[in-house]
Design a protein around this motif. Structure first.
Motif, PDB file in Angstrom:
ATOM      1  N   GLY A  73     -25.817  11.969 -18.103  1.00 26.59           N
ATOM      2  CA  GLY A  73     -24.712  12.531 -18.865  1.00 26.59           C
ATOM      3  C   GLY A  73     -23.713  13.242 -17.976  1.00 26.59           C
ATOM      4  N   MET A  74     -22.667  13.723 -18.596  1.00 24.85           N
ATOM      5  CA  MET A  74     -21.574  14.360 -17.877  1.00 24.85           C
ATOM      6  C   MET A  74     -21.797  15.857 -17.694  1.00 24.85           C
ATOM      7  N   GLY A  75     -21.479  16.349 -16.511  1.00 26.27           N
ATOM      8  CA  GLY A  75     -21.517  17.778 -16.243  1.00 26.27           C
ATOM      9  C   GLY A  75     -22.920  18.335 -16.108  1.00 26.27           C
ATOM     10  N   MET A  76     -22.997  19.559 -15.589  1.00 30.68           N
ATOM     11  CA  MET A  76     -24.283  20.247 -15.473  1.00 30.68           C
ATOM     12  C   MET A  76     -24.099  21.719 -15.803  1.00 30.68           C
ATOM     13  N   LEU A  77     -25.218  22.331 -16.136  1.00 34.11           N
ATOM     14  CA  LEU A  77     -25.268  23.749 -16.469  1.00 34.11           C
ATOM     15  C   LEU A  77     -26.338  24.394 -15.606  1.00 34.11           C
ATOM     16  N   GLY A  78     -26.037  25.566 -15.047  1.00 35.31           N
ATOM     17  CA  GLY A  78     -27.020  26.253 -14.219  1.00 35.31           C
ATOM     18  C   GLY A  78     -26.718  27.731 -14.107  1.00 35.31           C
ATOM     19  N   ASP A  79     -27.596  28.439 -13.433  1.00 30.63           N
ATOM     20  CA  ASP A  79     -27.464  29.892 -13.301  1.00 30.63           C
ATOM     21  C   ASP A  79     -27.213  30.282 -11.850  1.00 30.63           C
ATOM     22  N   LEU A  80     -26.307  31.237 -11.655  1.00 27.18           N
ATOM     23  CA  LEU A  80     -26.141  31.839 -10.340  1.00 27.18           C
ATOM     24  C   LEU A  80     -27.392  32.652  -9.994  1.00 27.18           C
ATOM     25  N   PRO A  81     -27.758  32.734  -8.731  1.00 29.09           N
ATOM     26  CA  PRO A  81     -28.916  33.554  -8.363  1.00 29.09           C
ATOM     27  C   PRO A  81     -28.758  35.004  -8.821  1.00 29.09           C
ATOM     28  N   GLU A  82     -27.525  35.502  -8.757  1.00 28.33           N
ATOM     29  CA  GLU A  82     -27.223  36.851  -9.224  1.00 28.33           C
ATOM     30  C   GLU A  82     -25.890  36.823  -9.963  1.00 28.33           C
ATOM     31  N   ALA A  83     -25.809  37.581 -11.043  1.00 30.49           N
ATOM     32  CA  ALA A  83     -24.568  37.653 -11.806  1.00 30.49           C
ATOM     33  C   ALA A  83     -23.453  38.280 -10.966  1.00 30.49           C
ATOM     34  N   LEU A  84     -22.233  37.810 -11.176  1.00 34.26           N
ATOM     35  CA  LEU A  84     -21.066  38.320 -10.443  1.00 34.26           C
ATOM     36  C   LEU A  84     -19.987  38.760 -11.437  1.00 34.26           C
ATOM     37  N   GLU A  85     -19.281  39.798 -11.089  1.00 27.10           N
ATOM     38  CA  GLU A  85     -18.113  40.161 -11.886  1.00 27.10           C
ATOM     39  C   GLU A  85     -17.098  39.024 -11.798  1.00 27.10           C
ATOM     40  N   ALA A  86     -16.273  38.887 -12.824  1.00 24.82           N
ATOM     41  CA  ALA A  86     -15.397  37.723 -12.951  1.00 24.82           C
ATOM     42  C   ALA A  86     -14.530  37.502 -11.717  1.00 24.82           C
TER      43      ALA A  86
ATOM     44  N   ARG B 189     -24.322  32.334 -16.124  1.00 22.40           N
ATOM     45  CA  ARG B 189     -24.521  30.911 -16.450  1.00 22.40           C
ATOM     46  C   ARG B 189     -23.201  30.163 -16.273  1.00 22.40           C
ATOM     47  N   VAL B 190     -23.244  29.084 -15.488  1.00 20.04           N
ATOM     48  CA  VAL B 190     -22.029  28.364 -15.125  1.00 20.04           C
ATOM     49  C   VAL B 190     -22.167  26.886 -15.486  1.00 20.04           C
ATOM     50  N   ALA B 191     -21.137  26.347 -16.138  1.00 23.05           N
ATOM     51  CA  ALA B 191     -21.054  24.916 -16.403  1.00 23.05           C
ATOM     52  C   ALA B 191     -20.060  24.306 -15.425  1.00 23.05           C
ATOM     53  N   VAL B 192     -20.342  23.093 -14.951  1.00 22.57           N
ATOM     54  CA  VAL B 192     -19.448  22.411 -14.021  1.00 22.57           C
ATOM     55  C   VAL B 192     -19.288  20.964 -14.445  1.00 22.57           C
ATOM     56  N   LEU B 193     -18.104  20.410 -14.163  1.00 26.19           N
ATOM     57  CA  LEU B 193     -17.863  18.989 -14.391  1.00 26.19           C
ATOM     58  C   LEU B 193     -16.702  18.578 -13.497  1.00 26.19           C
TER      59      LEU B 193
ATOM     60  N   ALA C   6     -15.066  18.749 -22.239  1.00 27.19           N
ATOM     61  CA  ALA C   6     -16.367  19.419 -22.255  1.00 27.19           C
ATOM     62  C   ALA C   6     -16.268  20.924 -22.475  1.00 27.19           C
ATOM     63  N   ILE C   7     -15.085  21.430 -22.786  1.00 26.82           N
ATOM     64  CA  ILE C   7     -14.934  22.880 -22.985  1.00 26.82           C
ATOM     65  C   ILE C   7     -15.846  23.370 -24.114  1.00 26.82           C
ATOM     66  N   GLU C   8     -15.815  22.674 -25.236  1.00 28.11           N
ATOM     67  CA  GLU C   8     -16.633  23.109 -26.373  1.00 28.11           C
ATOM     68  C   GLU C   8     -18.113  23.008 -26.066  1.00 28.11           C
ATOM     69  N   ALA C   9     -18.502  21.994 -25.316  1.00 27.41           N
ATOM     70  CA  ALA C   9     -19.911  21.849 -24.925  1.00 27.41           C
ATOM     71  C   ALA C   9     -20.340  23.005 -24.041  1.00 27.41           C
ATOM     72  N   ALA C  10     -19.471  23.429 -23.135  1.00 33.91           N
ATOM     73  CA  ALA C  10     -19.777  24.569 -22.261  1.00 33.91           C
ATOM     74  C   ALA C  10     -19.937  25.845 -23.080  1.00 33.91           C
TER      75      ALA C  10
ATOM     76  N   ALA D 205     -18.914  30.762 -17.608  1.00 36.89           N
ATOM     77  CA  ALA D 205     -17.750  30.188 -16.933  1.00 36.89           C
ATOM     78  C   ALA D 205     -17.900  28.679 -16.905  1.00 36.89           C
ATOM     79  N   TYR D 206     -16.768  27.992 -16.916  1.00 39.45           N
ATOM     80  CA  TYR D 206     -16.759  26.528 -16.853  1.00 39.45           C
ATOM     81  C   TYR D 206     -15.756  26.105 -15.788  1.00 39.45           C
ATOM     82  N   ILE D 207     -16.266  25.423 -14.745  1.00 38.53           N
ATOM     83  CA  ILE D 207     -15.428  24.980 -13.628  1.00 38.53           C
ATOM     84  C   ILE D 207     -15.166  23.488 -13.763  1.00 38.53           C
ATOM     85  N   THR D 208     -13.887  23.107 -13.777  1.00 43.62           N
ATOM     86  CA  THR D 208     -13.514  21.710 -13.880  1.00 43.62           C
ATOM     87  C   THR D 208     -12.113  21.541 -13.304  1.00 43.62           C
ATOM     88  N   ALA D 209     -11.369  20.539 -13.793  1.00 41.06           N
ATOM     89  CA  ALA D 209     -10.016  20.301 -13.269  1.00 41.06           C
ATOM     90  C   ALA D 209      -9.124  19.694 -14.346  1.00 41.06           C
TER      91      ALA D 209
END
Length: 364
Positions: free
Chosen positions: A239-252, A280-284, A291-295, A302-306
């Protein structure tokens, strides 16, 4: 090395059946029976890419993006697409594109983004539908284990972390062959009843021909009764995109600075900064507005894309941070993934990673 051999290996890595219907993946230019003496791996195939292949003695370009996307009615050199095709043909250079066949795999585009950010606990953001099929067939009981094992060997029966999954029911099959028949059991012209087992087994759509070949080669009947249905069940591994966690949370803001550094982005566009930290970060990679709504539904911070448009930034609705890092920037690690695969697969063969930056967007 024969081009067909390289193609077979590429398609075992990223099966074309996993590509999207709108896409144009596979061999775009070249004869599959030709001999290859060098491979250039690139994100895009431009005229300067073909020039690089010529200079580096490569007669196969493995590209992420397809240079031919829609149909070509004429090849006169009036635009950059036609000029690339003409130059490749003139210099006997084959072009193979992998695009969404790799996009949809856990070892593909999104993996490169996750690796760059060090994301943990990864899973597919939008599991692909229509990628799972079910075979139902009817097997005489004394041949049941042989046929089922052949289907397992062909890759059927894999569900998530489990293998050799199936379901069966016992029953009776009836048939009466005509004068042209050659029944394995019973006699032509006579109604025969045979103790059989009904087998249900699922498989990835890309394996259909292999699964059917296993069925026909091991099933004892002259005519094999079977049904194949496409399931609505989503394939969690494709499927498209992935979801994962940063090792440590970061301020925006700290998160955005890290993203800019990691992806070597000269400019980042983003929605309003949230008050809560990003964990928790989504990427595509590539154009990912769909995929905004899916994120959001997946609980991404946060959702990183283009390629996000003006009004699409409103879709953040203070629920997550939308980050547009640029199309090239989001997919830049993909050519390394392709090159790594080819280098490991063909250890004594010339696989060259393109040095050309094919990003068409420039910044002040």
């Amino acid at each position: 090395m024969n081009l067909k051999t390289i193609i077979n290996n590429l398609e075992s890595f990223a099966p074309l059946a996993n590509g999207e219907d709108f896409d144009n993946v596979g061999l775009l230019v070249g004869n599959p029976d030709s001999e290859v003496f060098g491979i250039l791996v690139t994100l895009d195939t431009l005229e300067k890419t073909v020039d690089e292949a010529i200079a580096k003695n490569c007669n196969l370009i493995v590209s992420f993006h397809p240079i031919i996307f829609s149909g070509l009615k004429k090849i006169t050199g009036k635009n950059y697409v036609e000029r690339v095709v003409l130059k490749a043909i003139r210099h006997d250079i084959a072009i193979y594109a992998i695009h969404t066949a790799l996009d949809n795999l856990p070892q593909g585009v999104s993996k490169g983004m996750c690796d760059a950010l060090g994301l943990e606990n990864r899973k597919t953001l939008i599991p692909k539908k229509g990628a799972i099929k079910k075979l139902t067939t009817y097997i005489p009981q004394d041949a049941f284990e042989m046929v089922r094992n052949a289907l397992f060997k062909a890759g059927a029966g894999n569900i998530g972390n489990y293998e050799e999954c199936s379901f069966s029911l016992e029953g009776e099959g009836t048939f009466k062959g005509n004068e042209a028949s050659n029944p394995v059991v019973g006699s032509k012209g006579e109604l025969h009843t045979e103790p059989e087992k009904q087998l249900h087994i699922t498989f990835e759509a890309r394996l259909e021909s292999k699964v059917l070949s296993a069925l026909f080669s091991t099933h004892p009947y002259e005519e094999v009764a079977y049904e194949i249905t496409t399931l609505d069940n989503a394939n969690q591994n494709i499927g498209m995109g992935m979801l994962g966690d940063l090792p440590e949370a970061l301020e925006a803001m700290a998160f955005l600075n890290r993203v800019k550094q990691v992806f070597k982005a000269e400019g980042i566009r983003h929605s309003a900064l949230p008050e809560k930290p990003v964990k928790r970060v989504a990427v595509l990679g590539g154009s990912g507005s769909f995929a905004i709504e899916a994120a959001k539904a997946a609980g991404a911070d946060a959702y990183i894309t283009a390629d996000l448009k003006y009004h699409q930034f409103y879709q953040a609705e203070d629920q997550l941070l939308l980050v547009d890092i640029g199309h090239y920037e989001s997919e830049q690690y993909t050519k390394n993934i392709m090159a790594d695969f080819l280098t490991k697969k063909f250890t004594n063969f010339a696989v060259v990673l393109s040095e050309e930056n094919t990003n068409p967007i420039k910044y002040l």
